[in-house]
Design a protein around this motif. Sequence first.
Motif, PDB file in Angstrom:
ATOM      1  N   TYR A 248       1.460  -1.477  -0.164  1.00  0.00           N
ATOM      2  CA  TYR A 248      -0.194   0.165   0.302  1.00  0.00           C
ATOM      3  C   TYR A 248       0.800   1.272  -0.455  1.00  0.00           C
ATOM      4  O   TYR A 248       0.649   2.199  -0.407  1.00  0.00           O
ATOM      5  CB  TYR A 248      -1.219   0.155   0.942  1.00  0.00           C
ATOM      6  CG  TYR A 248      -1.688   1.532   1.296  1.00  0.00           C
ATOM      7  CD1 TYR A 248      -3.017   1.255   0.353  1.00  0.00           C
ATOM      8  CD2 TYR A 248      -1.290   2.248   2.140  1.00  0.00           C
ATOM      9  CE1 TYR A 248      -3.406   2.879   0.696  1.00  0.00           C
ATOM     10  CE2 TYR A 248      -2.347   3.186   2.666  1.00  0.00           C
ATOM     11  CZ  TYR A 248      -3.450   3.445   1.844  1.00  0.00           C
ATOM     12  OH  TYR A 248      -3.972   4.866   1.729  1.00  0.00           O
TER      13      TYR A 248
ATOM     14  N   ASP B 263      -2.166   3.234 -10.163  1.00  0.00           N
ATOM     15  CA  ASP B 263      -3.834   3.586 -10.864  1.00  0.00           C
ATOM     16  C   ASP B 263      -4.746   3.572  -9.376  1.00  0.00           C
ATOM     17  O   ASP B 263      -4.931   2.386  -8.231  1.00  0.00           O
ATOM     18  CB  ASP B 263      -4.345   2.039 -11.186  1.00  0.00           C
ATOM     19  CG  ASP B 263      -5.720   1.999 -11.706  1.00  0.00           C
ATOM     20  OD1 ASP B 263      -6.031   3.748 -11.959  1.00  0.00           O
ATOM     21  OD2 ASP B 263      -6.526   1.017 -11.438  1.00  0.00           O
ATOM     22  N   ASP B 264      -5.882   3.904  -8.792  1.00  0.00           N
ATOM     23  CA  ASP B 264      -6.079   3.728  -7.968  1.00  0.00           C
ATOM     24  C   ASP B 264      -6.787   3.544  -7.338  1.00  0.00           C
ATOM     25  O   ASP B 264      -7.272   2.546  -6.008  1.00  0.00           O
ATOM     26  CB  ASP B 264      -7.221   5.602  -7.868  1.00  0.00           C
ATOM     27  CG  ASP B 264      -6.818   6.750  -7.971  1.00  0.00           C
ATOM     28  OD1 ASP B 264      -5.671   6.857  -7.367  1.00  0.00           O
ATOM     29  OD2 ASP B 264      -7.004   8.124  -8.767  1.00  0.00           O
ATOM     30  N   GLU B 265      -7.902   2.432  -8.729  1.00  0.00           N
ATOM     31  CA  GLU B 265      -8.481   1.320  -8.737  1.00  0.00           C
ATOM     32  C   GLU B 265      -7.699   0.107  -7.827  1.00  0.00           C
ATOM     33  O   GLU B 265      -7.721  -0.283  -6.820  1.00  0.00           O
ATOM     34  CB  GLU B 265      -8.981   0.627  -9.657  1.00  0.00           C
ATOM     35  CG  GLU B 265     -10.046   1.235 -10.330  1.00  0.00           C
ATOM     36  CD  GLU B 265     -10.633   0.440 -11.891  1.00  0.00           C
ATOM     37  OE1 GLU B 265     -10.618  -0.564 -12.087  1.00  0.00           O
ATOM     38  OE2 GLU B 265     -10.827   1.456 -12.708  1.00  0.00           O
ATOM     39  N   PHE B 266      -6.158   0.187  -7.829  1.00  0.00           N
ATOM     40  CA  PHE B 266      -5.388  -1.119  -6.948  1.00  0.00           C
ATOM     41  C   PHE B 266      -4.867  -0.062  -5.616  1.00  0.00           C
ATOM     42  O   PHE B 266      -4.905  -1.611  -5.517  1.00  0.00           O
ATOM     43  CB  PHE B 266      -4.039  -1.256  -8.002  1.00  0.00           C
ATOM     44  CG  PHE B 266      -2.615  -2.191  -7.240  1.00  0.00           C
ATOM     45  CD1 PHE B 266      -3.645  -3.082  -6.977  1.00  0.00           C
ATOM     46  CD2 PHE B 266      -2.092  -1.302  -6.695  1.00  0.00           C
ATOM     47  CE1 PHE B 266      -2.423  -4.660  -6.571  1.00  0.00           C
ATOM     48  CE2 PHE B 266      -1.003  -2.245  -5.654  1.00  0.00           C
ATOM     49  CZ  PHE B 266      -1.622  -4.292  -5.486  1.00  0.00           C
TER      50      PHE B 266
ATOM     51  N   GLU C 192      -7.394   1.529  -3.877  1.00  0.00           N
ATOM     52  CA  GLU C 192      -8.937   1.055  -3.486  1.00  0.00           C
ATOM     53  C   GLU C 192      -8.801  -0.404  -2.640  1.00  0.00           C
ATOM     54  O   GLU C 192      -8.636  -0.700  -1.982  1.00  0.00           O
ATOM     55  CB  GLU C 192      -9.726   1.444  -3.984  1.00  0.00           C
ATOM     56  CG  GLU C 192     -11.026   1.341  -3.720  1.00  0.00           C
ATOM     57  CD  GLU C 192     -11.432   2.341  -2.382  1.00  0.00           C
ATOM     58  OE1 GLU C 192     -12.467   2.087  -0.829  1.00  0.00           O
ATOM     59  OE2 GLU C 192     -11.029   2.803  -2.290  1.00  0.00           O
ATOM     60  N   LEU C 193      -8.904  -1.633  -3.971  1.00  0.00           N
ATOM     61  CA  LEU C 193      -8.506  -2.528  -3.776  1.00  0.00           C
ATOM     62  C   LEU C 193      -6.973  -2.848  -2.346  1.00  0.00           C
ATOM     63  O   LEU C 193      -7.938  -3.612  -1.913  1.00  0.00           O
ATOM     64  CB  LEU C 193      -8.045  -3.391  -5.037  1.00  0.00           C
ATOM     65  CG  LEU C 193      -8.867  -3.707  -5.664  1.00  0.00           C
ATOM     66  CD1 LEU C 193      -8.030  -4.186  -7.218  1.00  0.00           C
ATOM     67  CD2 LEU C 193     -10.126  -4.511  -5.494  1.00  0.00           C
TER      68      LEU C 193
ATOM     69  N   LYS D 202      -6.388  -1.410   0.362  1.00  0.00           N
ATOM     70  CA  LYS D 202      -7.600  -0.583   1.355  1.00  0.00           C
ATOM     71  C   LYS D 202      -8.643  -1.454   1.767  1.00  0.00           C
ATOM     72  O   LYS D 202      -8.495  -2.036   2.715  1.00  0.00           O
ATOM     73  CB  LYS D 202      -7.488   1.019   1.104  1.00  0.00           C
ATOM     74  CG  LYS D 202      -6.903   1.659   0.667  1.00  0.00           C
ATOM     75  CD  LYS D 202      -7.586   3.227   0.439  1.00  0.00           C
ATOM     76  CE  LYS D 202      -8.790   3.591   0.830  1.00  0.00           C
ATOM     77  NZ  LYS D 202      -8.579   5.100  -0.070  1.00  0.00           N
ATOM     78  N   GLN D 203      -9.151  -1.641   0.590  1.00  0.00           N
ATOM     79  CA  GLN D 203     -10.070  -3.401   1.478  1.00  0.00           C
ATOM     80  C   GLN D 203     -10.085  -4.265   1.359  1.00  0.00           C
ATOM     81  O   GLN D 203     -10.286  -4.265   3.142  1.00  0.00           O
ATOM     82  CB  GLN D 203     -11.095  -2.537  -0.058  1.00  0.00           C
ATOM     83  CG  GLN D 203     -12.338  -1.676  -0.935  1.00  0.00           C
ATOM     84  CD  GLN D 203     -12.831  -2.116  -2.132  1.00  0.00           C
ATOM     85  OE1 GLN D 203     -12.623  -3.450  -2.671  1.00  0.00           O
ATOM     86  NE2 GLN D 203     -13.491  -1.749  -2.438  1.00  0.00           N
TER      87      GLN D 203
END
Length: 50
Positions: free
Chosen positions: A13, A22-25, A27-28, A30-31
């Motif tokens: 992270y 990429d923001d999506e990665f 976010e993954l 963080k989730q």
Amino acid sequence: MENLSYEMLIQAYRAALKLNVDDEFIELLKQEMKRRERQQDNAPGFRSTR
């Protein structure tokens, strides 16, 4: 991602933030961290070292 230790997940992270991936990665990641924290909170007798 489930195969990473929690410490490696945190390192991934931090590296992702530094490298501006990429923001999506991000976010993954963080989730997954939140999911593991919820699991730890629900585990009886579990003591976090954080």
